[in-house]
Design a protein around this motif. Sequence first.
Motif, PDB file in Angstrom:
ATOM      1  N   GLU A 127     104.464  77.526  56.944  1.00 44.18           N
ATOM      2  CA  GLU A 127     104.283  78.970  56.329  1.00 44.18           C
ATOM      3  C   GLU A 127     103.213  79.249  55.035  1.00 44.18           C
ATOM      4  O   GLU A 127     102.676  79.713  55.135  1.00 44.18           O
ATOM      5  CB  GLU A 127     105.909  79.547  55.882  1.00 44.18           C
ATOM      6  CG  GLU A 127     106.386  80.284  57.298  1.00 44.18           C
ATOM      7  CD  GLU A 127     105.778  81.369  57.760  1.00 44.18           C
ATOM      8  OE1 GLU A 127     104.877  81.740  57.317  1.00 44.18           O
ATOM      9  OE2 GLU A 127     106.169  81.409  59.128  1.00 44.18           O
ATOM     10  N   LEU A 171     104.552  80.212  65.651  1.00 42.75           N
ATOM     11  CA  LEU A 171     103.460  80.031  64.897  1.00 42.75           C
ATOM     12  C   LEU A 171     102.010  79.651  65.501  1.00 42.75           C
ATOM     13  O   LEU A 171     101.172  79.871  64.798  1.00 42.75           O
ATOM     14  CB  LEU A 171     103.858  78.970  63.837  1.00 42.75           C
ATOM     15  CG  LEU A 171     104.817  78.848  62.757  1.00 42.75           C
ATOM     16  CD1 LEU A 171     105.187  77.664  62.147  1.00 42.75           C
ATOM     17  CD2 LEU A 171     104.581  79.833  61.719  1.00 42.75           C
ATOM     18  N   ARG A 228      99.947  78.259  56.048  1.00 47.22           N
ATOM     19  CA  ARG A 228      99.521  79.698  57.016  1.00 47.22           C
ATOM     20  C   ARG A 228      98.906  80.540  56.042  1.00 47.22           C
ATOM     21  O   ARG A 228      98.053  81.513  56.021  1.00 47.22           O
ATOM     22  CB  ARG A 228     100.450  80.270  57.826  1.00 47.22           C
ATOM     23  CG  ARG A 228      99.924  80.969  59.293  1.00 47.22           C
ATOM     24  CD  ARG A 228     101.112  80.869  60.108  1.00 47.22           C
ATOM     25  NE  ARG A 228     102.130  81.669  59.584  1.00 47.22           N
ATOM     26  CZ  ARG A 228     102.280  82.711  60.166  1.00 47.22           C
ATOM     27  NH1 ARG A 228     101.594  83.329  61.137  1.00 47.22           N
ATOM     28  NH2 ARG A 228     103.437  83.482  59.997  1.00 47.22           N
ATOM     29  N   HIS A 229      99.621  80.813  54.766  1.00 44.71           N
ATOM     30  CA  HIS A 229      99.229  81.728  53.626  1.00 44.71           C
ATOM     31  C   HIS A 229      98.387  81.152  52.651  1.00 44.71           C
ATOM     32  O   HIS A 229      98.428  81.794  51.614  1.00 44.71           O
ATOM     33  CB  HIS A 229     100.465  82.273  53.064  1.00 44.71           C
ATOM     34  CG  HIS A 229     101.524  83.047  54.179  1.00 44.71           C
ATOM     35  ND1 HIS A 229     102.663  82.595  54.955  1.00 44.71           N
ATOM     36  CD2 HIS A 229     101.091  84.122  54.481  1.00 44.71           C
ATOM     37  CE1 HIS A 229     102.890  83.402  55.774  1.00 44.71           C
ATOM     38  NE2 HIS A 229     102.300  84.414  55.432  1.00 44.71           N
TER      39      HIS A 229
END
Length: 244
Positions: free
Chosen positions: A92, A142, A95-96
């Motif tokens: 996560e 994802l 991804r950010h």
Amino acid sequence: SKLNNIEKPTTTLAIENVHKQPFIIGVAGGAASGKTTVCDMIIQQLHDQRVVLVNQDSFYHELTEEELATVHEYNFDHPDSFDTEKLLDSMENLRHGQAVDIPNYDFKSYKNSVFPARRVNPSDVIILEGILIFHDPRVRELMNMKIFVDTDADVRLARRIRRDTVEKGRDIGVVLDQYSKFVKSAFDDFILPTKKYADIIIPRGGDNHVAIDLIVQHIRTKLGQHDLCKIYPNLYVIQSTFQI
Ligand code: CTP
């Protein structure tokens, strides 16, 4: 005109808020099926892109003293042996657009806290590799592309024997015991059932150059589609000027 438009502050703000999400590829398959070779070949062919590799091995749970004392009874091929929450957390963050520290797993000491941890920077392409990477639906979600490396069981066993005895310095009797006690049944019960989630199944793993070429071509096409200029066709002038 377009040039007049781009000088308005509201337009600039809109661009800053757009975060380019990485293209995430999952590579699963039985132990010693050739996943690493497939990943290396993809990375090599995408040399002009920023690509990082994340191994599921890095997220093995730390063993307790008790588990360490009876390590030959420990099932390293069961989904519960991985800290999936931590893996999700790291993915996560990446991804950010945030860098993460990923532990280096040491197969000899069975410890994942071997320092220094590897600093992984956010990239255009993230490859997530591991035997059970398709097991948890949250991890699967994802992924933009799922690859299953399909290699015959005898080839996997032969490679495993060579690797574990030569590279990991293990006793052949222990390797064969582990295979019949845990590895074989975990493949049938947990790994093989995830093959149905794959978008692409590669027979013969790293030997399959045609499959790798096709995969790389597809990734290149998809990366092109991620470009800001494709999302906001009117902003192409800004992109080429400021290199976002
Ligand atoms: N394993 C082990 N000892 C540990 C931790 C894991 O023997 N302390 C074994 C597990 O039993 C599992 C295997 O490591 O079967 C998972 O790694 P594998 O998929 O073989 O490694 P890769 O190099 O990622 O795979 P490939 O050969 O496909 O590239």
